[in-house]
Design a protein around this motif. Structure first.
Motif, PDB file in Angstrom:
ATOM      1  N   MET A 245      -3.821  -3.350   6.821  1.00 10.91           N
ATOM      2  CA  MET A 245      -3.420  -3.337   5.424  1.00 10.91           C
ATOM      3  C   MET A 245      -4.150  -4.407   4.613  1.00 10.91           C
ATOM      4  O   MET A 245      -4.299  -4.272   3.401  1.00 10.91           O
ATOM      5  N   HIS A 246      -4.578  -5.467   5.278  1.00  6.36           N
ATOM      6  CA  HIS A 246      -5.331  -6.502   4.575  1.00  6.36           C
ATOM      7  C   HIS A 246      -6.829  -6.206   4.555  1.00  6.36           C
ATOM      8  O   HIS A 246      -7.614  -6.999   4.024  1.00  6.36           O
TER       9      HIS A 246
ATOM     10  N   GLY B  98     -14.333   9.813  16.184  1.00  8.89           N
ATOM     11  CA  GLY B  98     -15.507   9.249  16.829  1.00  8.89           C
ATOM     12  C   GLY B  98     -15.746   7.787  16.520  1.00  8.89           C
ATOM     13  O   GLY B  98     -16.688   7.188  17.043  1.00  8.89           O
ATOM     14  N   VAL B  99     -14.878   7.192  15.674  1.00  8.78           N
ATOM     15  CA  VAL B  99     -15.075   5.779  15.317  1.00  8.78           C
ATOM     16  C   VAL B  99     -13.828   4.962  15.636  1.00  8.78           C
ATOM     17  O   VAL B  99     -13.823   4.133  16.537  1.00  8.78           O
ATOM     18  N   GLY B 100     -12.747   5.182  14.885  1.00  8.10           N
ATOM     19  CA  GLY B 100     -11.545   4.382  15.098  1.00  8.10           C
ATOM     20  C   GLY B 100     -10.505   4.664  14.051  1.00  8.10           C
ATOM     21  O   GLY B 100     -10.206   5.828  13.744  1.00  8.10           O
ATOM     22  N   TYR B 101      -9.980   3.585  13.424  1.00  5.91           N
ATOM     23  CA  TYR B 101      -8.851   3.721  12.503  1.00  5.91           C
ATOM     24  C   TYR B 101      -9.065   2.900  11.243  1.00  5.91           C
ATOM     25  O   TYR B 101      -9.811   1.915  11.216  1.00  5.91           O
ATOM     26  N   SER B 102      -8.349   3.291  10.183  1.00  9.31           N
ATOM     27  CA  SER B 102      -8.327   2.537   8.949  1.00  9.31           C
ATOM     28  C   SER B 102      -7.008   2.847   8.240  1.00  9.31           C
ATOM     29  O   SER B 102      -6.218   3.681   8.696  1.00  9.31           O
ATOM     30  N   VAL B 103      -6.774   2.174   7.128  1.00  9.98           N
ATOM     31  CA  VAL B 103      -5.682   2.564   6.241  1.00  9.98           C
ATOM     32  C   VAL B 103      -6.286   2.943   4.902  1.00  9.98           C
ATOM     33  O   VAL B 103      -7.374   2.466   4.532  1.00  9.98           O
ATOM     34  N   ALA B 104      -5.589   3.774   4.172  1.00  8.60           N
ATOM     35  CA  ALA B 104      -6.072   4.217   2.862  1.00  8.60           C
ATOM     36  C   ALA B 104      -6.261   3.026   1.948  1.00  8.60           C
ATOM     37  O   ALA B 104      -5.480   2.072   1.991  1.00  8.60           O
ATOM     38  N   ASP B 105      -7.296   3.066   1.134  1.00  9.48           N
ATOM     39  CA  ASP B 105      -7.555   1.995   0.182  1.00  9.48           C
ATOM     40  C   ASP B 105      -6.383   1.878  -0.786  1.00  9.48           C
ATOM     41  O   ASP B 105      -5.804   2.871  -1.226  1.00  9.48           O
ATOM     42  N   ALA B 106      -6.031   0.634  -1.115  1.00 10.56           N
ATOM     43  CA  ALA B 106      -4.866   0.390  -1.981  1.00 10.56           C
ATOM     44  C   ALA B 106      -5.013   1.057  -3.336  1.00 10.56           C
ATOM     45  O   ALA B 106      -4.035   1.374  -3.999  1.00 10.56           O
TER      46      ALA B 106
ATOM     47  N   ILE C 124       0.865  -1.174   0.000  1.00 11.13           N
ATOM     48  CA  ILE C 124       0.000   0.000   0.000  1.00 11.13           C
ATOM     49  C   ILE C 124       0.901   1.224   0.000  1.00 11.13           C
ATOM     50  O   ILE C 124       1.726   1.388   0.903  1.00 11.13           O
ATOM     51  N   GLY C 125       0.751   2.038  -1.033  1.00 11.36           N
ATOM     52  CA  GLY C 125       1.607   3.217  -1.128  1.00 11.36           C
ATOM     53  C   GLY C 125       3.074   2.833  -1.166  1.00 11.36           C
ATOM     54  O   GLY C 125       3.486   1.995  -1.975  1.00 11.36           O
ATOM     55  N   ARG C 126       3.841   3.381  -0.266  1.00 11.88           N
ATOM     56  CA  ARG C 126       5.285   3.118  -0.216  1.00 11.88           C
ATOM     57  C   ARG C 126       5.637   1.956   0.696  1.00 11.88           C
ATOM     58  O   ARG C 126       6.812   1.640   0.892  1.00 11.88           O
ATOM     59  N   LEU C 127       4.609   1.290   1.255  1.00 13.05           N
ATOM     60  CA  LEU C 127       4.831   0.205   2.204  1.00 13.05           C
ATOM     61  C   LEU C 127       4.736  -1.156   1.512  1.00 13.05           C
ATOM     62  O   LEU C 127       3.852  -1.391   0.683  1.00 13.05           O
ATOM     63  N   ALA C 128       5.630  -2.057   1.892  1.00 15.60           N
ATOM     64  CA  ALA C 128       5.582  -3.455   1.456  1.00 15.60           C
ATOM     65  C   ALA C 128       5.699  -4.311   2.705  1.00 15.60           C
ATOM     66  O   ALA C 128       6.751  -4.354   3.346  1.00 15.60           O
ATOM     67  N   LEU C 129       4.614  -5.001   3.053  1.00 13.95           N
ATOM     68  CA  LEU C 129       4.573  -5.798   4.268  1.00 13.95           C
ATOM     69  C   LEU C 129       4.552  -7.276   3.892  1.00 13.95           C
ATOM     70  O   LEU C 129       3.685  -7.722   3.137  1.00 13.95           O
ATOM     71  N   ASP C 130       5.528  -8.025   4.401  1.00 16.65           N
ATOM     72  CA  ASP C 130       5.666  -9.457   4.105  1.00 16.65           C
ATOM     73  C   ASP C 130       5.342 -10.244   5.367  1.00 16.65           C
ATOM     74  O   ASP C 130       6.134 -10.273   6.310  1.00 16.65           O
TER      75      ASP C 130
END
Length: 228
Positions: free
Chosen positions: A168-169, A218-226, A135-141
């Protein structure tokens, strides 16, 4: 004899508490080694490479927080469950900021201790998804349990890694703090949801301007859509 589920290093200077922890963890199939001081604990980690550490904070001499700090400085990310007689939020937050993965406040039931250790090891094994997620500049293995920002590897604690991997998933989805604690910790009803804010803050600090983490007020967290 059944195969051991892994070695747990118990660092506790109160003999009766250490014996109780040893007894219940052993019943569940864990190998258990006990140390009573911070210096001995560091030596034991380097020598034995335990699967997890149950680490009392109030140790004679070098305290548990210093033990954890030194391990993380050395690049050792063995999962750490802090045990403390103090229920101060500042103590818990500091322990997490130093790289601890969970905490348990005395007095506690030995059954809860065992449950926490099992959860810690499940989290250390990582989520079962496609090995590499970008996602973006991140690569998670998740297979190698590594994270790269561009070409730079970023070291994360077990809990930081699993939190980021889960989000991220599930890009674009918003999760409450309670939902994330249940997913990442592996059990529901965690009493202090503020610890999630600590982990998110730590991740943002490590990822810098490459962080895809988003706060939904007021809700929580997320990550940007891929796809964005």
């Amino acid at each position: 004899m059944a195969e051991s589920k892994g070695l747990v290093l118990v660092v506790e200077d109160e003999r009766n508490i250490a014996d109780l922890q040893r007894r219940y963890l052993s019943r569940e199939g864990f190998g258990v080694h006990v140390e009573t001081t911070g210096d001995a604990a560091l030596a034991a980690v380097r020598r034995m490479r335990p699967a997890a550490i149950v680490l009392d904070i109030a140790l004679p001499g070098m305290d548990g927080m210093e033990v954890c700090r030194r391990l993380r400085e050395e690049g050792d990310w063995t999962p750490v469950l802090f045990v403390t007689a103090r229920d101060e939020v500042t103590d818990r937050v500091l322990g997490l900021e130093l790289g601890g993965d969970d905490y348990l406040t005395k007095p506690f039931s030995p059954q809860e201790l065992v449950a926490r250790v099992k959860s810690l090891l499940r989290r250390a094994a990582g989520p079962r998804h496609d090995p590499v997620r970008r996602i973006g500049r991140l690569a998670l293995d998740t297979g190698r349990r590594t994270l790269h920002v561009d070409d730079r590897e970023v070291e994360l604690t077990t809990t930081e890694f699993n939190l980021l991997a889960f989000l991220m998933h599930h890009p674009g989805q918003v999760f409450t703090r309670e939902q994330l604690l249940g997913q990442v910790w592996g059990y529901a009803g965690y009493r202090d949801t503020r610890v999630m804010d600590v982990y998110v803050s730590q991740l943002r600090a490590k990822l810098g301007d490459a962080s895809p983490l988003r706060t939904v007020r007021g809700v929580g967290y997320s990550v940007a859509d891929a796809g964005r």
